[in-house]
Design a protein around this motif. Structure first.
Motif, short mmCIF file in Angstrom:
data_model
loop_
_atom_site.label_atom_id
_atom_site.label_comp_id
_atom_site.label_asym_id
_atom_site.label_seq_id
_atom_site.Cartn_x
_atom_site.Cartn_y
_atom_site.Cartn_z
N ALA A 6 -20.53 31.88 -0.80
CA ALA A 6 -19.84 31.20 -1.91
C ALA A 6 -18.39 31.66 -2.05
O ALA A 6 -17.51 30.85 -2.37
N LEU A 7 -18.12 32.94 -1.80
CA LEU A 7 -16.74 33.43 -1.91
C LEU A 7 -15.86 32.77 -0.86
O LEU A 7 -14.72 32.40 -1.14
N ARG A 8 -16.38 32.61 0.33
CA ARG A 8 -15.64 31.95 1.41
C ARG A 8 -15.37 30.49 1.02
O ARG A 8 -14.28 29.97 1.23
N GLU A 9 -16.37 29.83 0.45
CA GLU A 9 -16.21 28.43 0.05
C GLU A 9 -15.15 28.28 -1.04
O GLU A 9 -14.32 27.37 -0.98
N ILE A 10 -15.15 29.15 -2.02
CA ILE A 10 -14.17 29.08 -3.10
C ILE A 10 -12.76 29.32 -2.57
O ILE A 10 -11.82 28.62 -2.93
N ALA A 11 -12.62 30.31 -1.70
CA ALA A 11 -11.30 30.65 -1.16
C ALA A 11 -10.84 29.66 -0.09
O ALA A 11 -9.63 29.57 0.20
N SER A 31 -9.29 37.42 -7.44
CA SER A 31 -9.75 36.66 -8.60
C SER A 31 -8.59 35.94 -9.27
O SER A 31 -8.75 34.80 -9.74
N PHE A 34 -7.90 32.99 -6.75
CA PHE A 34 -8.93 31.99 -6.52
C PHE A 34 -9.74 31.60 -7.75
O PHE A 34 -10.62 30.75 -7.67
N GLY A 35 -9.50 32.22 -8.87
CA GLY A 35 -10.10 31.77 -10.12
C GLY A 35 -11.24 32.63 -10.65
O GLY A 35 -11.76 33.53 -10.00
N ARG A 37 -14.37 31.94 -11.37
CA ARG A 37 -15.69 31.89 -10.71
C ARG A 37 -15.74 32.85 -9.53
O ARG A 37 -16.74 33.55 -9.33
N PHE A 38 -14.66 32.92 -8.75
CA PHE A 38 -14.58 33.87 -7.64
C PHE A 38 -14.79 35.29 -8.17
O PHE A 38 -15.59 36.05 -7.64
#
Length: 75
Positions: A6-11, A31, A34-35, A37-38
């Motif tokens: 998920a961290l890869r997807e957000i970034a 954070s 990337f926000g 949620r990250f």
């Protein structure tokens, strides 16, 4: 800095540059970029520095490889 799941997807990338004196500083830096949620996911995940488990207060040196692993659920 290596990111997974998920961290890869957000970034939007599996490798990113980050700055900080501790793992927590790096998480804060990412954070901010990337926000929220990250940051929420990263705070409850696992940290690895140079292949060894690490804590949020683990100090970092230039050139250290840090990996952020989000929590996983099994089935």
């Amino acid at each position: 800095m290596r990111l997974f799941a998920a961290l890869r997807e957000i970034a939007g990338a599996s490798h990113v540059e980050a700055t900080g004196h501790t793992v927590g500083d790096v998480v804060d830096d990412l954070s901010t970029r990337f926000g929220e949620r990250f940051g929420q996911i990263a705070q409850v995940g696992s940290f690895v520095v140079n292949g060894e488990r690490a804590a949020i207060d683990t100090p970092l040196a230039e050139g250290d490889e840090v990996a952020l692993l989000p929590p996983v659920s099994g089935g």
